[in-house]
Design an enzyme around this catalytic site. Structure first.
Site, PDB file in Angstrom:
ATOM      1  N   LYS A  84       4.282   2.062  -2.316  1.00  0.00           N
ATOM      2  CA  LYS A  84       4.726   3.197  -2.960  1.00  0.00           C
ATOM      3  C   LYS A  84       6.282   3.404  -2.609  1.00  0.00           C
ATOM      4  O   LYS A  84       7.016   3.713  -3.494  1.00  0.00           O
ATOM      5  CB  LYS A  84       3.852   4.328  -2.947  1.00  0.00           C
TER       6      LYS A  84
ATOM      7  N   SER B  83       0.663  -1.235  -0.100  1.00  0.00           N
ATOM      8  CA  SER B  83       0.128  -0.034   0.038  1.00  0.00           C
ATOM      9  C   SER B  83       0.819   1.246  -0.106  1.00  0.00           C
ATOM     10  O   SER B  83       1.812   1.460  -1.030  1.00  0.00           O
ATOM     11  CB  SER B  83      -1.051   0.043   1.015  1.00  0.00           C
TER      12      SER B  83
ATOM     13  N   HIS C  39      -7.636  -5.606  -0.101  1.00  0.00           N
ATOM     14  CA  HIS C  39      -6.545  -5.026   0.032  1.00  0.00           C
ATOM     15  C   HIS C  39      -5.726  -5.488   1.206  1.00  0.00           C
ATOM     16  O   HIS C  39      -6.032  -5.313   2.300  1.00  0.00           O
ATOM     17  CB  HIS C  39      -6.894  -3.439   0.554  1.00  0.00           C
TER      18      HIS C  39
ATOM     19  N   TRP D 272     -10.149   0.475  -5.263  1.00  0.00           N
ATOM     20  CA  TRP D 272      -9.442   1.689  -4.815  1.00  0.00           C
ATOM     21  C   TRP D 272      -7.930   1.798  -5.404  1.00  0.00           C
ATOM     22  O   TRP D 272      -7.528   2.948  -5.750  1.00  0.00           O
ATOM     23  CB  TRP D 272      -9.363   1.722  -3.427  1.00  0.00           C
TER      24      TRP D 272
END
Ligand code: GCU
Length: 416
Positions: A259, A255, A396, A346
């Protein structure tokens, strides 16, 4: 009283509304035309183009990591030779900056398998601290800032004993160690607390000449840059530890920390494998798709993660000189893995796949194959050679399924 009840009801109704105004319609997704990677030869890529793209990400997305931070100090503070029932050695290493005493430093937890002389190692940050990653009950409880959560037993921004092991399903330590790999992890909040003012108590203020009064300008680094710096210091340490094969380091993150993993791997080529788990917007997902989370949403909710200029592309991704296939390309020619989850709309699973696919031509320059598949594969069907990809069933998260693919990928590329 009436107003209080009304606002409570309004808040409840709002909480149930699925993020209004967010596009989940594939027919309305963009991203057809991406900035050109401008590929010529492997040599030009290595000596010139890669540096140009790295600079674009510094200028427009994550900001530049300051060059003058100073040398980190490593102290092994504890060693347990019979951790996890005897299969591993567990060490804690305190990393500090003697010239920057305002930074409180970070505590790395390293598990190495006892039956391997020098093990290749996965390095990644956690959301909850070392005591949340492992179920071992003798791990010091983090005393640092935590994201407040009643469900997760965090009261007044401090972890309680009930948070022990709460992140352990995302870190299947036994499984990783039994495959002959080591794991190094640290709490991201040690580097910098994750909220708008977190930098004032973290690394960025400690190394800035104006300290907590710093005014961040375009091109200055954000929290993701600070977290990535921390991962590179973990790599520095790992290269000195006799139980770790410092030539075989992988960086992993989920998540927002996915990044971070991508940005770490882009800057620090000592990480021979880069892994992005459900990194989404600002990570592997293409910003021009405008599907699920967008540049506008992320720069409004989490401006502290990025350099201020990134917000210029809110609602105007087409004006950005980069898209996130270029972040994937920065890993080349090293192996990189992108993982999505089918219900994680998302994070835009398809956009994550397409950035891997669009980065694949850079691997061709090196005579290697990228993601191979033309279309996003079916769920639970890993594809790819030097760019691995899968979309897992479910939400997720990081699961054993994800880790199984990462371990297989690392074993294949590193001949284990
Ligand atoms: C939020 C944010 C995402 C991020 C995620 C996470 O959902 O919008 O960009 O990846 O948090 O880090 O869990």
């Amino acid at each position: 009283m009436r107003t209080a009840i009304f606002s409570l009801l309004a808040a409840a109704a709002f909480a149930q509304t699925p993020r209004p105004g967010v596009n989940y319609d594939e027919s309305k997704a963009g991203g057809g035309s991406l900035p050109d990677l401008k590929l010529t030869t492997a040599e030009v890529w290595t000596n010139k183009r890669r540096t140009e793209i790295l600079k674009l990400f510094e200028d427009h997305v994550f900001g530049k990591t300051p060059a003058n931070i100073g040398k980190a100090k490593f102290e092994v503070t504890a060693t347990k030779p019979d951790a996890l029932g005897g299969i591993a050695t567990r060490k804690f290493i305190h990393i500090s900056l003697p010239d920057r005493p305002a930074w409180p430093g970070m505590d790395v937890m390293l598990y190495t398998p006892n039956d391997v002389k020098r093990a290749p190692c996965f390095a990644g940050l956690s959301f909850g601290g070392n005591h949340a990653v492992s179920k071992e009950t003798d791990i010091p409880l983090s005393t640092r800032w935590m994201r407040e959560s009643k469900e997760k037993h965090i009261v007044d921004h401090k972890a309680t004993g009930a948070t022990r092991g709460t992140e352990s399903s995302r870190w299947p330590l036994e499984m990783i160690l039994k495959r002959g790999f080591a794991v190094a992890t640290a709490y991201y909040g040690d580097i910098e607390p994750d909220h708008a003012d977190g930098w004032k108590d973290g690394l960025r203020a400690a190394v800035s000449k104006d300290g907590a009064n710093t005014v961040w300008k375009d091109g200055d680094w954000g929290a993701i840059g600070a977290w990535a710096w921390g991962l590179s210091r973990i790599a520095d340490y790992l290269q000195t530890d006799g139980r770790v094969d410092g030539g075989h380091l992988a960086v992993i993150g989920h998540s927002r920390l996915g990044k971070t993993s991508l940005w770490t791997g882009a800057q620090d080529q000592r990480f021979g494998i880069v892994i992005s788990n459900n990194s989404g917007e600002g990570g592997a997902a293409l910003m021009r798709r405008d599907f699920g989370e967008t540049t506008a949403i992320i720069t409004r909710s989490f401006p502290h993660w990025f350099t201020p200029k990134y917000a210029n592309y809110a609602g105007n991704a087409a004006a950005s000189p980069i898209d996130h296939h270029m972040l994937i390309a920065l890993a080349a020619p090293r192996p990189i893995y992108i993982a999505s989850a089918a219900e994680d709309h998302w994070a835009d699973p398809k956009g994550e796949f397409l950035s891997g696919k669009s980065a694949s031509p850079v691997y061709t320059l090196f005579g290697k194959k990228g993601v191979v598949a033309d279309e996003q594969p079916a769920t639970d069907t890993p594809v790819g050679d030097f760019i691995g990809y899968h979309v897992r069933t479910g939400k997720h998260d990081v699961t054993d399924y994800d880790w199984t693919q990462y371990l297989n990928f690392a074993a294949r590329h590193w001949n284990r």
